[in-house]
Design a protein around this motif. Structure first.
Motif, PDB file in Angstrom:
ATOM      1  N   THR A  54      14.829  18.197 -28.408  1.00 23.07           N
ATOM      2  CA  THR A  54      16.048  18.083 -29.210  1.00 23.07           C
ATOM      3  C   THR A  54      16.567  16.650 -29.147  1.00 23.07           C
ATOM      4  OG1 THR A  54      17.554  18.628 -27.381  1.00 23.07           O
ATOM      5  CG2 THR A  54      16.660  20.478 -28.647  1.00 23.07           C
ATOM      6  N   SER A  55      17.393  16.310 -30.116  1.00 28.32           N
ATOM      7  CA  SER A  55      17.997  14.978 -30.119  1.00 28.32           C
ATOM      8  C   SER A  55      19.498  15.093 -30.286  1.00 28.32           C
ATOM      9  CB  SER A  55      17.410  14.118 -31.241  1.00 28.32           C
ATOM     10  OG  SER A  55      17.729  14.667 -32.497  1.00 28.32           O
ATOM     11  N   SER A  56      20.198  14.162 -29.657  1.00 23.57           N
ATOM     12  CA  SER A  56      21.648  14.097 -29.777  1.00 23.57           C
ATOM     13  C   SER A  56      22.052  12.638 -29.650  1.00 23.57           C
ATOM     14  CB  SER A  56      22.319  14.930 -28.682  1.00 23.57           C
ATOM     15  OG  SER A  56      23.724  14.849 -28.770  1.00 23.57           O
ATOM     16  N   LEU A  99      23.700  31.294 -13.759  1.00 29.54           N
ATOM     17  CA  LEU A  99      22.838  30.182 -13.363  1.00 29.54           C
ATOM     18  C   LEU A  99      21.935  29.706 -14.495  1.00 29.54           C
ATOM     19  CD1 LEU A  99      21.723  31.576  -9.876  1.00 29.54           C
ATOM     20  CD2 LEU A  99      23.480  29.844 -10.313  1.00 29.54           C
ATOM     21  N   THR A 100      21.998  30.396 -15.628  1.00 32.41           N
ATOM     22  CA  THR A 100      21.118  30.076 -16.754  1.00 32.41           C
ATOM     23  C   THR A 100      21.924  29.966 -18.047  1.00 32.41           C
ATOM     24  OG1 THR A 100      20.651  32.430 -17.122  1.00 32.41           O
ATOM     25  CG2 THR A 100      19.104  31.216 -15.735  1.00 32.41           C
ATOM     26  N   VAL A 101      21.292  29.384 -19.052  1.00 34.48           N
ATOM     27  CA  VAL A 101      21.910  29.254 -20.375  1.00 34.48           C
ATOM     28  C   VAL A 101      20.881  29.698 -21.414  1.00 34.48           C
ATOM     29  CG1 VAL A 101      22.938  27.684 -22.046  1.00 34.48           C
ATOM     30  CG2 VAL A 101      23.335  27.319 -19.599  1.00 34.48           C
ATOM     31  N   GLY A 102      21.210  30.729 -22.161  1.00 38.47           N
ATOM     32  CA  GLY A 102      20.304  31.206 -23.199  1.00 38.47           C
ATOM     33  C   GLY A 102      20.344  30.310 -24.426  1.00 38.47           C
ATOM     34  N   ILE A 103      19.198  30.213 -25.100  1.00 36.93           N
ATOM     35  CA  ILE A 103      19.125  29.435 -26.343  1.00 36.93           C
ATOM     36  C   ILE A 103      18.424  30.257 -27.423  1.00 36.93           C
ATOM     37  CG2 ILE A 103      19.144  27.169 -25.217  1.00 36.93           C
ATOM     38  CD1 ILE A 103      16.097  27.076 -25.721  1.00 36.93           C
ATOM     39  N   LEU A 155      17.397  28.193 -20.224  1.00 36.63           N
ATOM     40  CA  LEU A 155      17.234  27.066 -19.312  1.00 36.63           C
ATOM     41  C   LEU A 155      18.055  27.322 -18.055  1.00 36.63           C
ATOM     42  CD1 LEU A 155      17.913  25.771 -22.412  1.00 36.63           C
ATOM     43  CD2 LEU A 155      17.200  23.706 -21.238  1.00 36.63           C
ATOM     44  N   ALA A 156      17.679  26.647 -16.969  1.00 38.19           N
ATOM     45  CA  ALA A 156      18.543  26.628 -15.799  1.00 38.19           C
ATOM     46  C   ALA A 156      19.814  25.865 -16.150  1.00 38.19           C
ATOM     47  CB  ALA A 156      17.831  25.952 -14.629  1.00 38.19           C
ATOM     48  N   ARG A 157      20.959  26.384 -15.730  1.00 36.64           N
ATOM     49  CA  ARG A 157      22.219  25.698 -16.025  1.00 36.64           C
ATOM     50  C   ARG A 157      22.237  24.297 -15.413  1.00 36.64           C
ATOM     51  NH1 ARG A 157      27.024  27.041 -18.208  1.00 36.64           N
ATOM     52  NH2 ARG A 157      26.305  29.190 -18.521  1.00 36.64           N
ATOM     53  N   ALA A 158      21.486  24.125 -14.321  1.00 38.31           N
ATOM     54  CA  ALA A 158      21.408  22.811 -13.673  1.00 38.31           C
ATOM     55  C   ALA A 158      20.653  21.795 -14.529  1.00 38.31           C
ATOM     56  CB  ALA A 158      20.734  22.943 -12.309  1.00 38.31           C
ATOM     57  N   ASN A 159      19.878  22.285 -15.492  1.00 38.93           N
ATOM     58  CA  ASN A 159      19.168  21.415 -16.423  1.00 38.93           C
ATOM     59  C   ASN A 159      20.156  20.981 -17.509  1.00 38.93           C
ATOM     60  OD1 ASN A 159      17.596  20.244 -18.402  1.00 38.93           O
ATOM     61  ND2 ASN A 159      16.120  21.912 -18.544  1.00 38.93           N
ATOM     62  N   ARG A 160      20.608  19.728 -17.451  1.00 37.72           N
ATOM     63  CA  ARG A 160      21.676  19.280 -18.336  1.00 37.72           C
ATOM     64  C   ARG A 160      21.258  19.168 -19.796  1.00 37.72           C
ATOM     65  NH1 ARG A 160      25.629  17.881 -14.516  1.00 37.72           N
ATOM     66  NH2 ARG A 160      27.070  18.260 -16.229  1.00 37.72           N
ATOM     67  N   HIS A 161      20.001  19.462 -20.073  1.00 35.26           N
ATOM     68  CA  HIS A 161      19.523  19.451 -21.467  1.00 35.26           C
ATOM     69  C   HIS A 161      20.412  20.323 -22.356  1.00 35.26           C
ATOM     70  CE1 HIS A 161      15.821  20.122 -24.347  1.00 35.26           C
ATOM     71  NE2 HIS A 161      16.899  19.742 -24.989  1.00 35.26           N
ATOM     72  N   TRP A 162      20.812  21.483 -21.844  1.00 31.54           N
ATOM     73  CA  TRP A 162      21.552  22.430 -22.674  1.00 31.54           C
ATOM     74  C   TRP A 162      22.864  21.835 -23.201  1.00 31.54           C
ATOM     75  CZ3 TRP A 162      26.462  24.273 -21.612  1.00 31.54           C
ATOM     76  CH2 TRP A 162      26.950  24.090 -20.316  1.00 31.54           C
ATOM     77  N   GLU A 163      23.423  20.882 -22.461  1.00 32.16           N
ATOM     78  CA  GLU A 163      24.696  20.300 -22.870  1.00 32.16           C
ATOM     79  C   GLU A 163      24.570  19.448 -24.144  1.00 32.16           C
ATOM     80  OE1 GLU A 163      26.090  18.174 -19.476  1.00 32.16           O
ATOM     81  OE2 GLU A 163      26.774  19.976 -18.451  1.00 32.16           O
ATOM     82  N   THR A 164      23.344  19.037 -24.472  1.00 33.65           N
ATOM     83  CA  THR A 164      23.133  18.187 -25.659  1.00 33.65           C
ATOM     84  C   THR A 164      22.684  18.996 -26.873  1.00 33.65           C
ATOM     85  OG1 THR A 164      20.789  17.698 -25.205  1.00 33.65           O
ATOM     86  CG2 THR A 164      22.431  16.325 -24.101  1.00 33.65           C
ATOM     87  N   ILE A 165      22.459  20.301 -26.678  1.00 36.39           N
ATOM     88  CA  ILE A 165      22.024  21.148 -27.793  1.00 36.39           C
ATOM     89  C   ILE A 165      23.239  21.514 -28.638  1.00 36.39           C
ATOM     90  CG2 ILE A 165      21.051  23.395 -28.420  1.00 36.39           C
ATOM     91  CD1 ILE A 165      19.311  23.185 -25.882  1.00 36.39           C
ATOM     92  N   ASN A 166      23.247  21.095 -29.882  1.00 38.49           N
ATOM     93  CA  ASN A 166      24.451  21.262 -30.716  1.00 38.49           C
ATOM     94  C   ASN A 166      24.109  21.768 -32.113  1.00 38.49           C
ATOM     95  OD1 ASN A 166      23.191  19.042 -31.745  1.00 38.49           O
ATOM     96  ND2 ASN A 166      24.852  17.598 -31.315  1.00 38.49           N
ATOM     97  N   ASN A 167      23.111  22.643 -32.191  1.00 39.01           N
ATOM     98  CA  ASN A 167      22.699  23.217 -33.482  1.00 39.01           C
ATOM     99  C   ASN A 167      22.079  22.169 -34.394  1.00 39.01           C
ATOM    100  OD1 ASN A 167      22.413  25.680 -34.857  1.00 39.01           O
ATOM    101  ND2 ASN A 167      24.129  25.219 -36.205  1.00 39.01           N
ATOM    102  N   GLY A 168      21.616  21.070 -33.799  1.00 40.36           N
ATOM    103  CA  GLY A 168      20.960  20.038 -34.583  1.00 40.36           C
ATOM    104  C   GLY A 168      19.484  20.331 -34.792  1.00 40.36           C
ATOM    105  N   ILE A 169      18.843  19.473 -35.559  1.00 45.60           N
ATOM    106  CA  ILE A 169      17.411  19.639 -35.841  1.00 45.60           C
ATOM    107  C   ILE A 169      16.610  19.451 -34.557  1.00 45.60           C
ATOM    108  CG2 ILE A 169      15.454  18.658 -37.092  1.00 45.60           C
ATOM    109  CD1 ILE A 169      17.452  17.907 -39.311  1.00 45.60           C
TER     110      ILE A 169
END
Length: 202
Positions: free
Chosen positions: A29-31, A145-149, A57-71
């Protein structure tokens, strides 16, 4: 993705079967000016004619914070091996790499805690017994502890590159080399070709 016509796979049922078989892929993903990627196991959902890939994802994986419904894209790669020029009868040949690859384009968004719990339960049922005794309190703890996508598919790009652009003799000689090899990558690639030969040899 660059896909010569001879290697292009368009059959959606085959692509979904391939996803279910492979499961593990790279979410990219990109942000802003940042590109993030995570390797995750996915499962497929079909809802009202749309195709979704689901994971967490694991919540500790900060990747999820950049996921914003983008391409975004999901990239699968599997069953690959080196092919020597000696595998072909054709005098002027170059060595190559044979492989299956799938790039999926779409949009990715974050699920809430209740939805994430359903993802965890679904993955448990896929990878463990259907009779798995699911501890509700454990699921609730895991969902913290996790974040669904949820990834909505907009386009598939699928490539099965297995020397099918060459002559029949070259193709069969290549298969024979793989079959008689003691290299695991060669053997796995041979088995993959045999399984999907009707799609590879159009």
């Amino acid at each position: 993705m660059y896909i010569p016509e001879a290697f292009h796979i368009e059959d959606e049922e085959l692509i979904l079967e391939y996803i279910k078989e492979r499961e593990f892929a790279n979410l990219i993903t990109s942000s802003g000016d940042k590109i993030e990627n995570s390797h995750l196991p996915f499962y497929v959902e079909k809802v009202q004619g749309k195709t979704f890939l689901i994971a967490h994802l694991a919540r500790a994986n900060r990747h999820w914070e950049t996921i914003n419904n983008g391409i975004s894209i999901i990239s699968f790669l599997s069953n690959d091996t080196y092919i020597s020029h000696t595998a072909y009868d054709t005098k002027v040949s170059v060595p190559t790499w044979n492989y299956a690859a799938l790039t999926i384009h779409g949009k990715c968004h974050i699920l809430n805690e209740e939805e994430t719990q359903k993802v965890i339960i679904k993955l448990l049922k896929i990878h463990e017994s259907e009779q798995h005794n699911i501890d509700t309190s454990l699921i609730e703890e895991l969902s913290k502890l996790t974040v669904g996508i949820k990834f909505e598919v907009t386009k598939f790009e699928c490539k099965f590159k297995f020397s099918q652009n060459r002559s029949q003799d070259d193709f069969l000689n290549m298969l024979k080399k793989l079959k008689n090899s003691d290299n695991n990558d060669d053997i796995n690639t041979y088995n993959f070709i045999e399984k999907y030969k009707k799609y590879i040899q159009k």
